[in-house]
Design an enzyme around this catalytic site. Sequence first.
Site, PDB file in Angstrom:
ATOM      1  N   TYR A  48       1.706  15.260  -8.665  1.00 39.93           N
ATOM      2  CA  TYR A  48       0.895  15.743  -7.545  1.00 39.93           C
ATOM      3  C   TYR A  48       1.080  14.879  -6.314  1.00 39.93           C
ATOM      4  O   TYR A  48       1.704  13.809  -6.376  1.00 39.93           O
ATOM      5  CB  TYR A  48      -0.584  15.799  -7.951  1.00 39.93           C
ATOM      6  CG  TYR A  48      -1.280  14.446  -8.006  1.00 39.93           C
ATOM      7  CD1 TYR A  48      -0.989  13.527  -9.014  1.00 39.93           C
ATOM      8  CD2 TYR A  48      -2.214  14.072  -7.042  1.00 39.93           C
ATOM      9  CE1 TYR A  48      -1.635  12.297  -9.061  1.00 39.93           C
ATOM     10  CE2 TYR A  48      -2.861  12.840  -7.080  1.00 39.93           C
ATOM     11  CZ  TYR A  48      -2.564  11.956  -8.088  1.00 39.93           C
ATOM     12  OH  TYR A  48      -3.186  10.740  -8.135  1.00 39.93           O
ATOM     13  N   ARG A 107       8.354  11.506  -1.873  1.00 36.62           N
ATOM     14  CA  ARG A 107       7.785  10.925  -3.101  1.00 36.62           C
ATOM     15  C   ARG A 107       7.589  12.010  -4.162  1.00 36.62           C
ATOM     16  O   ARG A 107       7.829  11.782  -5.351  1.00 36.62           O
ATOM     17  CB  ARG A 107       6.465  10.211  -2.797  1.00 36.62           C
ATOM     18  CG  ARG A 107       5.923   9.473  -4.021  1.00 36.62           C
ATOM     19  CD  ARG A 107       4.726   8.605  -3.686  1.00 36.62           C
ATOM     20  NE  ARG A 107       3.597   9.390  -3.224  1.00 36.62           N
ATOM     21  CZ  ARG A 107       2.459   8.883  -2.750  1.00 36.62           C
ATOM     22  NH1 ARG A 107       2.304   7.583  -2.653  1.00 36.62           N
ATOM     23  NH2 ARG A 107       1.481   9.667  -2.358  1.00 36.62           N
ATOM     24  N   ARG A 126       2.423  25.285 -27.809  1.00 38.81           N
ATOM     25  CA  ARG A 126       2.206  23.889 -27.444  1.00 38.81           C
ATOM     26  C   ARG A 126       3.206  23.025 -28.200  1.00 38.81           C
ATOM     27  O   ARG A 126       3.206  23.016 -29.434  1.00 38.81           O
ATOM     28  CB  ARG A 126       0.774  23.464 -27.778  1.00 38.81           C
ATOM     29  CG  ARG A 126       0.491  22.015 -27.404  1.00 38.81           C
ATOM     30  CD  ARG A 126      -0.932  21.600 -27.705  1.00 38.81           C
ATOM     31  NE  ARG A 126      -1.135  20.186 -27.393  1.00 38.81           N
ATOM     32  CZ  ARG A 126      -0.805  19.177 -28.202  1.00 38.81           C
ATOM     33  NH1 ARG A 126      -0.291  19.419 -29.394  1.00 38.81           N
ATOM     34  NH2 ARG A 126      -0.995  17.924 -27.836  1.00 38.81           N
ATOM     35  N   HIS A 167       5.496  19.195 -27.599  1.00 38.08           N
ATOM     36  CA  HIS A 167       5.761  18.089 -26.673  1.00 38.08           C
ATOM     37  C   HIS A 167       7.126  18.236 -25.999  1.00 38.08           C
ATOM     38  O   HIS A 167       7.310  17.862 -24.853  1.00 38.08           O
ATOM     39  CB  HIS A 167       5.691  16.747 -27.411  1.00 38.08           C
ATOM     40  CG  HIS A 167       4.293  16.362 -27.810  1.00 38.08           C
ATOM     41  ND1 HIS A 167       3.508  17.132 -28.626  1.00 38.08           N
ATOM     42  CD2 HIS A 167       3.536  15.287 -27.492  1.00 38.08           C
ATOM     43  CE1 HIS A 167       2.338  16.551 -28.800  1.00 38.08           C
ATOM     44  NE2 HIS A 167       2.329  15.437 -28.113  1.00 38.08           N
ATOM     45  N   LYS A 171       3.854   9.769  -9.548  1.00 36.66           N
ATOM     46  CA  LYS A 171       2.500  10.240  -9.208  1.00 36.66           C
ATOM     47  C   LYS A 171       2.145  11.383 -10.158  1.00 36.66           C
ATOM     48  O   LYS A 171       2.140  12.564  -9.792  1.00 36.66           O
ATOM     49  CB  LYS A 171       2.419  10.657  -7.735  1.00 36.66           C
ATOM     50  CG  LYS A 171       0.987  10.644  -7.213  1.00 36.66           C
ATOM     51  CD  LYS A 171       0.945  10.587  -5.712  1.00 36.66           C
ATOM     52  CE  LYS A 171      -0.441  10.809  -5.143  1.00 36.66           C
ATOM     53  NZ  LYS A 171      -1.453   9.854  -5.567  1.00 36.66           N
ATOM     54  N   GLU A 198      -2.726  -3.056  -8.456  1.00 41.18           N
ATOM     55  CA  GLU A 198      -3.176  -2.073  -7.456  1.00 41.18           C
ATOM     56  C   GLU A 198      -4.544  -1.573  -7.900  1.00 41.18           C
ATOM     57  O   GLU A 198      -5.030  -1.941  -8.983  1.00 41.18           O
ATOM     58  CB  GLU A 198      -2.190  -0.896  -7.326  1.00 41.18           C
ATOM     59  CG  GLU A 198      -2.037  -0.074  -8.592  1.00 41.18           C
ATOM     60  CD  GLU A 198      -1.169   1.187  -8.414  1.00 41.18           C
ATOM     61  OE1 GLU A 198      -0.946   1.635  -7.290  1.00 41.18           O
ATOM     62  OE2 GLU A 198      -0.737   1.711  -9.454  1.00 41.18           O
ATOM     63  N   LEU A 207       2.092   2.617  -7.827  1.00 37.45           N
ATOM     64  CA  LEU A 207       2.518   3.765  -7.030  1.00 37.45           C
ATOM     65  C   LEU A 207       2.990   3.266  -5.661  1.00 37.45           C
ATOM     66  O   LEU A 207       2.273   2.494  -5.016  1.00 37.45           O
ATOM     67  CB  LEU A 207       1.343   4.732  -6.850  1.00 37.45           C
ATOM     68  CG  LEU A 207       1.763   6.033  -6.184  1.00 37.45           C
ATOM     69  CD1 LEU A 207       2.422   6.965  -7.185  1.00 37.45           C
ATOM     70  CD2 LEU A 207       0.597   6.730  -5.516  1.00 37.45           C
TER      71      LEU A 207
HETATM   72  N1  PDD Z   1      -4.150   8.180  -4.859  1.00 37.72           N
HETATM   73  N2  PDD Z   1      -2.047   3.780  -6.193  1.00 37.72           N
HETATM   74  C1  PDD Z   1      -2.599   4.773  -6.913  1.00 37.72           C
HETATM   75  C2  PDD Z   1      -2.722   4.592  -8.388  1.00 37.72           C
HETATM   76  C3  PDD Z   1      -3.059   5.947  -6.290  1.00 37.72           C
HETATM   77  O1  PDD Z   1      -3.581   6.934  -7.027  1.00 37.72           O
HETATM   78  C4  PDD Z   1      -2.952   6.059  -4.873  1.00 37.72           C
HETATM   79  C5  PDD Z   1      -3.413   7.270  -4.132  1.00 37.72           C
HETATM   80  C6  PDD Z   1      -2.371   4.994  -4.150  1.00 37.72           C
HETATM   81  C7  PDD Z   1      -2.192   5.050  -2.656  1.00 37.72           C
HETATM   82  O2  PDD Z   1      -1.125   5.904  -2.293  1.00 37.72           O
HETATM   83  P1  PDD Z   1      -1.129   6.675  -0.891  1.00 37.72           P
HETATM   84  O3  PDD Z   1      -1.268   5.646   0.174  1.00 37.72           O
HETATM   85  O4  PDD Z   1       0.184   7.343  -0.849  1.00 37.72           O
HETATM   86  O5  PDD Z   1      -2.306   7.626  -0.900  1.00 37.72           O
HETATM   87  C8  PDD Z   1      -1.920   3.880  -4.852  1.00 37.72           C
HETATM   88  C9  PDD Z   1      -4.527   9.461  -4.307  1.00 37.72           C
HETATM   89  C10 PDD Z   1      -5.107   9.411  -2.933  1.00 37.72           C
HETATM   90  C11 PDD Z   1      -5.361  10.212  -5.334  1.00 37.72           C
HETATM   91  O6  PDD Z   1      -5.022  10.116  -6.486  1.00 37.72           O
HETATM   92  O7  PDD Z   1      -6.296  10.922  -4.958  1.00 37.72           O
END
Ligand code: PDD
Length: 294
Positions: free
Chosen positions: A38, A57, A106, A108, A153, A185, A209
């Site tokens: 996503y 990304r 279903r 994997h 992501k 993070e 991320l």
């Molecule tokens: N999340 N690290 C993680 C684990 C994240 O889920 C996010 C953002 C970031 C920051 O990335 P960016 O600057 O590209 O938004 C770092 C989004 C906003 C979410 O899951 O809603």
Amino acid sequence: MQASQADPLVYLNAEFKPLSQACISVMDRGFLLGDAVYEVIPVFAGIPFRLEHHLQRLDRSLHAIQIENPLPDKQWGEIIERLLEQYPHQDQSVYLQVTRGVAPARDHVFPRQAVPTVFVMTKPVDPSTLPDPHQGIVAVTLDDIRWDYCNIKATTLLANVLARQQAAEQNAAEAIFIRDGHAIEGAASNLFVVHDKLLITPPKSNKLLPGITRDLVLELCDANSIAYAETEISLETLEQADEIWLTSSVREIVPVIELNGKPVSDAKPGPLWLEIRALYDQYKQKLREQAGGR
Ligand code: PDD
């Protein structure tokens, strides 16, 4: 049925329809297995912020899980534009998701010929409901129980969900993950600290991320001769930091004023945060002006 503010238009598999009518199969692998990626894209003055970075990304996330990008960038842009028209005068947040699609059973193992499910929605952001970043937020540290591909992501966010919930139960707005003695993070944000007058953020790797907001902060540093280092942050450095910031597309750049129940410096946003936040706000303002002051 007509779309409305309460039932906005969304995009699902080549169709625009009201959210209440957007349905997927229970056999969708996104639903059954979290087999999906996503993006969340902020929109200021009608302009998706750093859209090409988000689409790049997305492409990398899709590639990493072996799903072919179902749409060219131009078409992603057109879909988003159409949805944004619903709220021409408001800042928005676009959410898009691609799953591996529906399979007959279903299993994997990847199905032979699944067609990816593509979903896009947007929601208006009411600035009056947003917390004031100058107030700062409270954070806690938690063990990083995630997997080894945090650079993807993926919608498979259970560890992040549990961490954020645990933080909320301690009246904290974010959890900062600690792995092998290092701060990595936030549960949904990237991490910066100021220590010994130097701005530090962990280097990009499979442990975190690669945030679009993180990249912008570093770009602003480069453009304004603000020194920084992309190096590991030990838990000790985090605990002794003069400033801690978290960045994301939703929270932008926010200072942490209390960590694990202890104030960070004097529990106020620090001087470097004030400088970077001003540069970031100027950057956004320029974008608004380019959009014709919408
Ligand atoms: N999340 N690290 C993680 C684990 C994240 O889920 C996010 C953002 C970031 C920051 O990335 P960016 O600057 O590209 O938004 C770092 C989004 C906003 C979410 O899951 O809603």
